[in-house]
Design a protein around this motif. Structure first.
Motif, mmCIF file in Angstrom:
data_model
loop_
_atom_site.group_PDB
_atom_site.id
_atom_site.type_symbol
_atom_site.label_atom_id
_atom_site.label_comp_id
_atom_site.label_asym_id
_atom_site.label_seq_id
_atom_site.Cartn_x
_atom_site.Cartn_y
_atom_site.Cartn_z
ATOM 1 N N ALA A 1 -1.949 7.076 -9.883
ATOM 2 C CA ALA A 1 -2.882 6.537 -8.890
ATOM 3 C C ALA A 1 -3.043 7.484 -7.708
ATOM 4 C CB ALA A 1 -2.405 5.167 -8.411
ATOM 5 N N GLU B 1 0.851 -1.183 0.000
ATOM 6 C CA GLU B 1 0.000 0.000 0.000
ATOM 7 C C GLU B 1 0.889 1.236 0.000
ATOM 8 O OE1 GLU B 1 -2.708 -0.112 3.272
ATOM 9 O OE2 GLU B 1 -3.978 -1.662 2.360
ATOM 10 N N ARG C 1 0.626 5.904 -0.444
ATOM 11 C CA ARG C 1 -0.289 7.044 -0.533
ATOM 12 C C ARG C 1 0.374 8.381 -0.850
ATOM 13 N NH1 ARG C 1 -0.960 10.256 3.985
ATOM 14 N NH2 ARG C 1 -3.090 10.722 3.334
ATOM 15 N N ASP D 1 -6.294 2.316 -7.375
ATOM 16 C CA ASP D 1 -6.523 3.483 -6.521
ATOM 17 C C ASP D 1 -7.985 3.516 -6.087
ATOM 18 O OD1 ASP D 1 -8.179 5.289 -8.321
ATOM 19 O OD2 ASP D 1 -6.410 5.120 -9.589
ATOM 20 N N GLN D 2 -8.321 4.437 -5.184
ATOM 21 C CA GLN D 2 -9.668 4.552 -4.647
ATOM 22 C C GLN D 2 -10.423 5.752 -5.230
ATOM 23 O OE1 GLN D 2 -8.469 4.422 -0.370
ATOM 24 N NE2 GLN D 2 -9.728 2.570 -0.272
ATOM 25 N N CYS E 1 -3.475 3.636 -2.072
ATOM 26 C CA CYS E 1 -3.369 2.893 -3.328
ATOM 27 C C CYS E 1 -2.751 1.536 -3.025
ATOM 28 C CB CYS E 1 -2.500 3.641 -4.327
ATOM 29 S SG CYS E 1 -3.063 5.296 -4.740
ATOM 30 N N ASN F 1 -9.677 2.842 -12.669
ATOM 31 C CA ASN F 1 -8.904 3.019 -11.428
ATOM 32 C C ASN F 1 -8.089 1.781 -11.067
ATOM 33 O OD1 ASN F 1 -11.035 1.418 -10.636
ATOM 34 N ND2 ASN F 1 -11.219 2.358 -8.622
ATOM 35 N N SER F 2 -7.907 0.902 -12.034
ATOM 36 C CA SER F 2 -7.044 -0.264 -11.861
ATOM 37 C C SER F 2 -6.325 -0.523 -13.181
ATOM 38 C CB SER F 2 -7.873 -1.495 -11.460
ATOM 39 O OG SER F 2 -7.064 -2.656 -11.430
ATOM 40 N N ASN G 1 -6.540 8.982 -6.236
ATOM 41 C CA ASN G 1 -6.942 9.248 -4.849
ATOM 42 C C ASN G 1 -7.162 10.728 -4.539
ATOM 43 O OD1 ASN G 1 -6.828 6.545 -4.415
ATOM 44 N ND2 ASN G 1 -5.298 6.620 -2.793
#
Length: 303
Positions: A194, A159, A161, A251-252, A234, A295-296, A199
């Motif tokens: 990402a 993970e 960010r 990512d979200q 992410c 997002n992927s 995000n």
């Protein structure tokens, strides 16, 4: 060959300006002197190559149409030489047809300016190109560490960010792959996408403005502290088999339409951003596919 000296104790940044018109070189000299760069000049590709072989040049601003050796021929020679592969080249020319722009991009120009251009646009692209080269150089130094045991990794999940985590993880992942430096470029670009676009919701136009006007890194740091973004992460999934390596980055964010970024668009070639996905597809991976939502992204390297 002309030179202008940079004042102060900081390390000099050398820019090679190549143009067969002395008037155009005088304009570039004036622009770059104000920024404190050291400038080298040449009026054709042959003389420019002689300078490149002798000097440590950080960036090249290159005219397309010149005698003896034209800009495209010099650009191809630069990018075919290992020492200069990471040296950013800004091509500036009046030749702006789609085919001519595409030829320049395929030869290795990351930036393409059509004459006449605005001073601030040129300088912002120069700053962006130098920053990209600096970032890549720092990552390459990290990748150069002897971490051959990482190639024994079969499956792992991570993970991340923020920008520092992108830097650290991209070095780790690329060290786990063949052609580390090629993979480094692509993994870094996709992880940055990402974070910033996924995000943090930074749009294409917003990033373009931040790169031109300054403040891109500051905006990312600011958004990372906001309540709406600070809990988003992410993910990167890594898997190795006997035949391939698969890297998936998720990512979200709400997603985007990736299709128009899969190839370098001549209509956007003067923008300081927007080419990372296409270049990743070209030089880093054998396969690069986004999910429908965007997002992927799943990247594959065949062994």
């Amino acid at each position: 060959m002309g030179k202008s000296k940079m004042s102060g104790d900081e390390k000099k940044i050398k820019i090679l300006a190549v143009d067969d018109e002395e008037f155009n070189l005088d304009i570039l000299l004036e622009y770059f002197e104000e920024e404190g760069y050291e400038i080298l000049t040449a009026q054709d590709g042959v003389k420019a190559w002689e300078i490149l072989e002798k000097e440590e040049v950080n960036l090249v601003v290159l005219d397309r149409m010149m005698p003896n050796m034209d800009g495209i021929s010099l650009l191809k020679r630069i990018k075919a030489t290992e020492r200069f592969k990471a040296t950013p080249v800004i091509m500036q020319t009046a030749a702006t047809s789609v085919e001519e722009v595409r030829e320049g991009v395929e030869a290795g120009a990351f930036y393409y300016l059509s004459k006449p251009y605005q001073k601030e646009l040129l300088l912002s692209i120069v700053r962006s190109a130098l920053e990209s080269a600096k970032k890549y150089s720092a990552l390459v130094d990290t990748v150069s560490l002897n971490l051959s045991a990482l190639k024994l990794i079969k499956k792992a999940g991570f993970e991340f960010r923020n920008l520092e985590e992108v830097k650290s993880l991209s070095a780790l992942i690329s060290n786990s792959c063949p052609k580390e430096r090629n993979v480094l470029w692509g993994v870094t670009e996709l992880m940055l996408n990402a974070v910033e676009h996924g995000n943090l919701g930074i749009t294409y136009e917003e990033k373009k403005r931040y790169l031109i006007e300054g403040g891109w890194v500051e905006e990312i740091k600011s958004r990372l502290q906001r309540e709406e973004y600070k809990h988003k992460v992410c993910k990167l999934e890594f898997e190795r088999t006997d035949t391939k390596i698969t890297i998936t980055i998720i990512d979200q964010g709400t997603g985007f339409a990736p299709q128009k970024y899969m190839e370098i668009d001549p209509n956007r070639i003067t923008d300081p951003n927007g080419r990372g996905i296409a270049l990743s597809k070209q030089i880093s991976f054998d396969s690069l596919v986004y999910s429908n939502k965007g997002n992927s992204v799943c990247c594959k390297i065949f062994l």
